[in-house]
Design a protein around this motif. Structure first.
Motif, short mmCIF file in Angstrom:
data_model
loop_
_atom_site.label_atom_id
_atom_site.label_comp_id
_atom_site.label_asym_id
_atom_site.label_seq_id
_atom_site.Cartn_x
_atom_site.Cartn_y
_atom_site.Cartn_z
N TYR A 48 0.80 -1.23 0.00
CA TYR A 48 0.00 0.00 0.00
C TYR A 48 0.83 1.27 0.00
O TYR A 48 0.30 2.37 -0.20
N ASP A 49 2.15 1.17 0.20
CA ASP A 49 2.96 2.38 0.24
C ASP A 49 4.39 2.07 -0.17
O ASP A 49 4.96 1.06 0.27
N VAL A 50 4.96 2.94 -1.02
CA VAL A 50 6.35 2.83 -1.47
C VAL A 50 6.96 4.22 -1.37
O VAL A 50 6.43 5.17 -1.94
N ARG A 51 8.07 4.32 -0.62
CA ARG A 51 8.73 5.63 -0.48
C ARG A 51 10.21 5.45 -0.18
O ARG A 51 10.60 4.40 0.36
N GLU A 52 11.01 6.47 -0.50
CA GLU A 52 12.44 6.38 -0.21
C GLU A 52 12.66 6.39 1.29
O GLU A 52 12.01 7.14 2.03
N ASN A 53 13.57 5.54 1.75
CA ASN A 53 13.95 5.50 3.16
C ASN A 53 15.09 6.51 3.36
O ASN A 53 16.25 6.22 3.06
N HIS A 54 14.75 7.69 3.87
CA HIS A 54 15.74 8.76 4.01
C HIS A 54 16.77 8.46 5.09
O HIS A 54 17.90 8.97 5.03
N GLU A 55 16.42 7.64 6.08
CA GLU A 55 17.37 7.30 7.14
C GLU A 55 18.56 6.51 6.59
O GLU A 55 19.65 6.56 7.13
N LEU A 56 18.33 5.75 5.52
CA LEU A 56 19.40 4.93 4.94
C LEU A 56 20.05 5.58 3.72
O LEU A 56 20.89 4.97 3.08
N ALA A 78 19.79 3.67 -4.11
CA ALA A 78 18.75 4.29 -3.29
C ALA A 78 18.09 3.20 -2.46
O ALA A 78 18.04 2.04 -2.87
N ARG A 79 17.59 3.55 -1.29
CA ARG A 79 16.91 2.58 -0.43
C ARG A 79 15.43 2.95 -0.39
O ARG A 79 15.08 4.10 -0.09
N VAL A 80 14.59 1.98 -0.70
CA VAL A 80 13.15 2.23 -0.84
C VAL A 80 12.38 1.34 0.14
O VAL A 80 12.56 0.12 0.16
N LEU A 81 11.54 1.98 0.95
CA LEU A 81 10.73 1.28 1.95
C LEU A 81 9.40 0.87 1.32
O LEU A 81 8.66 1.70 0.83
N CYS A 82 9.13 -0.44 1.33
CA CYS A 82 7.87 -0.99 0.81
C CYS A 82 7.04 -1.46 1.99
O CYS A 82 7.49 -2.33 2.75
N SER A 83 5.85 -0.89 2.15
CA SER A 83 4.99 -1.22 3.29
C SER A 83 3.82 -2.08 2.85
O SER A 83 3.12 -1.74 1.89
N TYR A 84 3.62 -3.17 3.57
CA TYR A 84 2.54 -4.11 3.29
C TYR A 84 1.56 -4.15 4.46
O TYR A 84 1.97 -4.05 5.62
N LEU A 85 0.30 -4.32 4.14
CA LEU A 85 -0.72 -4.63 5.12
C LEU A 85 -0.96 -6.13 4.99
O LEU A 85 -1.29 -6.62 3.91
#
Length: 197
Positions: A48-56, A78-85
């Motif tokens: 449901y959400d994909v965004r760059e992980n700025h901490e990494l 680049a490091r990308v955070l993929c969030s799943y429900l």
């Protein structure tokens, strides 16, 4: 890339799930779930959400020595955070579907908590051999504004959920040849130039 992440998660769950006969789905958990082709009981991973992980994020460069002796330089991926429900869907014809749903969700939770990163043996497609590894975790925070609003928008009844995230490394930069490898350092020490008076 996302289809490879889906295949990776499916391989993980199918290999380590302690319950048998579980389908892994990546379909939207709306009021039409399960879609044709998905047999219950099932575990649904909804991206449901994909965004760059700025901490990494890093501005470091990676140097690679080629067989020719030349060095190529490339920016770190680049490091990308993929969030799943993550939701569990029991067989509705079971004697106690609610109990089965909780049992299934609990089994998935234990499986996901076991791994702080996705084991290499489950990586599929573009993710095979990817460095750095894929950090994974069940998160307390959700990228959703409100879980109630989410279920209302989906048209389905609210369900117990896990919020699960995986961080991908996405190679977006081209490498550049920077020259031959430096193999030694030479330091010359001596007297300065003589001056005549």
């Amino acid at each position: 890339m996302f289809q490879d992440l889906d295949a990776t998660l499916a391989a993980l769950v199918e290999s380590e799930m302690p319950l048998s006969g579980i389908t892994v789905s990546f379909a939207t958990p709306d009021d039409q779930f399960p879609p044709s082709g998905v047999t219950l009981p099932a575990v649904a991973f909804f991206l449901y959400d994909v965004r760059e992980n700025h901490e990494l994020r890093t501005n470091q460069w990676e140097n690679t020595r080629q067989e020719s002796g030349m060095i190529t330089r490339k920016r770190a991926p680049a490091r990308v955070l993929c969030s799943y429900l993550v939701t569990a869907w029991p067989n509705e014809s079971a004697p106690n579907p609610a109990q089965d749903e909780h049992r299934l969700l609990g089994a998935v939770m234990r499986l996901l908590l076991r791994h702080r990163e996705i084991p290499e043996r489950y990586l599929r497609g573009e993710l095979t051999g990817l460095k750095p590894r894929l950090p994974a975790r069940i998160t307390a925070e959700s990228q959703l504004q409100g879980i109630g609003e989410f279920w209302q928008a989906m048209g389905g009844r609210p369900k117990a959920t896990l919020h699960f995230s995986v961080t991908l490394s996405v190679d977006v930069f081209e490498s550049a040849e920077v020259g031959p490898e430096v193999t030694e350092t030479v330091v010359r020490v001596g007297l300065g130039v003589d001056h005549e008076s």
